[in-house]
Design an enzyme around this catalytic site. Structure first.
Site, PDB file in Angstrom:
ATOM      1  N   HIS A 273       0.843  -1.201   0.000  1.00 28.24           N
ATOM      2  CA  HIS A 273       0.000   0.000   0.000  1.00 28.24           C
ATOM      3  C   HIS A 273       0.870   1.241   0.000  1.00 28.24           C
ATOM      4  CE1 HIS A 273      -4.087  -1.709   1.558  1.00 28.24           C
ATOM      5  NE2 HIS A 273      -3.554  -2.442   0.600  1.00 28.24           N
TER       6      HIS A 273
ATOM      7  N   TYR B 281      -9.176   5.149   8.237  1.00 27.84           N
ATOM      8  CA  TYR B 281      -9.276   5.440   9.670  1.00 27.84           C
ATOM      9  C   TYR B 281     -10.263   6.600   9.802  1.00 27.84           C
ATOM     10  CZ  TYR B 281      -4.935   2.804  10.602  1.00 27.84           C
ATOM     11  OH  TYR B 281      -3.978   1.821  10.717  1.00 27.84           O
TER      12      TYR B 281
ATOM     13  N   PRO C  88      -4.027  -0.498  19.034  1.00 26.49           N
ATOM     14  CA  PRO C  88      -3.824  -0.936  17.645  1.00 26.49           C
ATOM     15  C   PRO C  88      -3.965   0.171  16.599  1.00 26.49           C
ATOM     16  CG  PRO C  88      -5.932  -1.698  18.476  1.00 26.49           C
ATOM     17  CD  PRO C  88      -5.225  -1.075  19.630  1.00 26.49           C
TER      18      PRO C  88
ATOM     19  N   LYS D 242       1.247  -0.838  15.383  1.00 27.61           N
ATOM     20  CA  LYS D 242       2.664  -0.930  15.776  1.00 27.61           C
ATOM     21  C   LYS D 242       3.023  -2.191  16.551  1.00 27.61           C
ATOM     22  CE  LYS D 242       3.902   2.750  13.821  1.00 27.61           C
ATOM     23  NZ  LYS D 242       4.579   2.506  12.538  1.00 27.61           N
TER      24      LYS D 242
ATOM     25  N   TYR E  88       3.887   6.261  10.603  1.00 28.69           N
ATOM     26  CA  TYR E  88       3.060   5.102  10.254  1.00 28.69           C
ATOM     27  C   TYR E  88       3.883   4.064   9.485  1.00 28.69           C
ATOM     28  CZ  TYR E  88      -1.158   2.506   8.947  1.00 28.69           C
ATOM     29  OH  TYR E  88      -2.112   1.524   8.807  1.00 28.69           O
TER      30      TYR E  88
HETATM   31  C1  PHB Z   1      -6.072  -4.870  10.988  1.00 33.93           C
HETATM   32  O1  PHB Z   1      -6.070  -5.086   9.759  1.00 33.93           O
HETATM   33  O2  PHB Z   1      -6.467  -5.724  11.831  1.00 33.93           O
HETATM   34  C2  PHB Z   1      -5.568  -3.539  11.484  1.00 33.93           C
HETATM   35  C3  PHB Z   1      -5.005  -2.656  10.578  1.00 33.93           C
HETATM   36  C4  PHB Z   1      -4.537  -1.422  11.038  1.00 33.93           C
HETATM   37  C5  PHB Z   1      -4.643  -1.094  12.387  1.00 33.93           C
HETATM   38  C6  PHB Z   1      -5.202  -1.996  13.297  1.00 33.93           C
HETATM   39  C7  PHB Z   1      -5.670  -3.227  12.847  1.00 33.93           C
HETATM   40  O3  PHB Z   1      -4.188   0.117  12.830  1.00 33.93           O
END
Ligand code: PHB
Ligand code: APR
Length: 388
Positions: free
Chosen positions: A72, A199, A291, A295, A383
């Site tokens: 990505h 997000y 999450p 990280k 990130y």
């Molecule tokens: C996930 O795909 O489970 C996932 C992706 C990004 C995050 C948290 C969980 O920040």
């Protein structure tokens, strides 16, 4: 039994450390309390920093990741029905790999098997002895107590394991922030709603749209701490998700039955130091992140990067600089990831005690992201992963 490094915990940290050491000619034994199928059944985040990708490649573990993973170039930060693209590639020439932690762990177990690595699963009652300087470990397997004498112990046993508890209270210092909400996660055999992760900050609460592959999607909703999975039918989940993400994404959303549904609490946690004599703490044994910044796995790999090089220098060159500076080196990177994960969490969630001032600060921060290359570059740099 005797080994050079006794590794407690057969999650990503323990297995990767064992594999890298084995490739350098250093012997280890991994002790895992659960069965392999149990470890491989865990649903975990799936965004790999490119430093993690490189670490796995260098350990000979990248073939399936590059074949089945998704590279990505950016992520979307959404608020008030608009999406801001953080274009890692344009801003920094960097990318991330979307490849589930479960798959990474599968690849690690396969690699350990292929090299004849010693991973003892269903090891009960693992106990650390002789610390700080004359370590050995005992455990019970099939009702028989076993002993492993070793030069070092690597505590890769996660937040609930025994290794961190082995540090004396006079030495161990912990730092914690518990967030006043949880994440309700759903896995569904449906195509992802978008090509990149979304997000979303919304008045009703945070939402995240992620994926595992083109037929498997992962979604999250912020829920109150006291919420329960049984309060959420699939329909209720999908309806709420549609309310919180931008309208065009909601219109694209393909819903379907949840194949996994669970609620996880969010916390930031750090234990210092990450070394005491012959014991090292690695990964979740030493630190936990919410999450939001993806990280957790990447920090486990970061610790393994530092510790594996330190132990190789110790055995190969008699050089203990890495061993002696492991804790401070690892913690320097840990705290930056802890900060970023806290910042992303604070930026994107609704806090129960949030004032109107707080909401204006959030809106201002998101507005700044939308209109400032510098702001987007800072998010992109953290990130995609700071350098080791
Ligand atoms: C996930 O795909 O489970 C996932 C992706 C990004 C995050 C948290 C969980 O920040
Ligand atoms: N004895 C042996 N093994 C143990 C013990 C014990 N007493 N206690 C815990 N373990 C095992 C757990 O069963 C688990 O398999 O240690 C392993 C720790 O693995 P993780 O918790 O996955 O931690 P880590 O390897 O550091 O990886 C961090 O995993 O949990 C996610 O979100 C986290 O993505 C992050 C990553």
């Amino acid at each position: 039994m005797r080994t050079q490094v006794c590794i407690i915990g057969g999650g990503p940290a323990g297995l990767l450390l064992s594999h890298i050491l084995h490739r350098a000619g250093i012997d280890s034994i991994v002790l895992e309390q659960r069965s392999r199928s149990y470890v491989l059944s865990r649903i975990r985040a799936g965004v790999l920093e490119w430093g993690t990708v490189t670490e796995l490649d260098q350990a000979g573990l990248g073939e399936r990741m590059h074949r089945e993973g998704f590279v990505h170039d950016g992520v979307l930060i959404a608020a008030r029905n608009r999406a801001i693209r953080i274009d890692f590639k344009a801003l920094l020439g960097k990318q991330v790999m979307v490849y589930g932690q479960t798959e990474v762990t599968h690849d690690l177990y396969d690699a350990r098997d292929a090299m004849g690595g010693r991973v003892i699963d269903e090891a009960d009652g693992v106990t650390l002895h002789g610390l700080p300087d004359r370590p050995f470990v005992t455990y019970v397997k099939n009702g028989t107590e076993e002993r492993i004498d070793c030069d070092w112990i690597a505590g890769c046993d996660g937040f609930h394991g025994p290794s961190r508890q082995a540090l004396p209270k006079s030495i161990l210092k912990t730092f914690e922030k518990v967030y006043p909400f949880g994440w309700l996660g759903v896995l569904s055999e449906t195509p992802p709603v978008a090509d990149e992760l979304i997000y979303a900050n919304h008045d009703r609460g945070f939402a995240l749209c992620s994926m595992r592959n083109e037929h498997l999607s992962r979604y999250y909703l912020q829920v109150p701490l006291e919420d329960r999975v049984e309060n959420w039918s699939d329909k209720a989940f999908w309806d709420e998700l549609k309310r919180r993400i931008p309208h065009d994404a909601a219109a694209n959303l393909v819903t379907g039955p949840s194949v996994e549904k669970s609620i996880a609490p969010l916390r930031s946690f750090v234990a210092e130091p990450m070394r005491w004599g012959k014991l090292f703490l690695v990964g979740d044994a030493a630190h936990i992140v919410p999450p939001t910044g993806a990280k957790g796995l990447n920090l486990a790999v970061s610790d393994v990067h530092y510790l594996s090089r330190a132990l190789i220098a110790h055995y190969r060159d008699g050089d203990d600089h890495g061993v002696d500076h492991y804790s401070e080196t690892a913690l320097a990177r840990v705290w930056k990831a802890i900060r970023f994960s806290w910042w992303m969490t604070t930026l994107l969630h609704r806090f129960p005690d949030q004032t109107e001032f707080d909401q204006h600060i959030q809106a201002g921060e998101i507005d700044y992201l939308e209109h400032s290359v510098a702001a987007r570059t800072v998010l992109a740099e953290n990130y995609t992963g700071l350098p080791f």
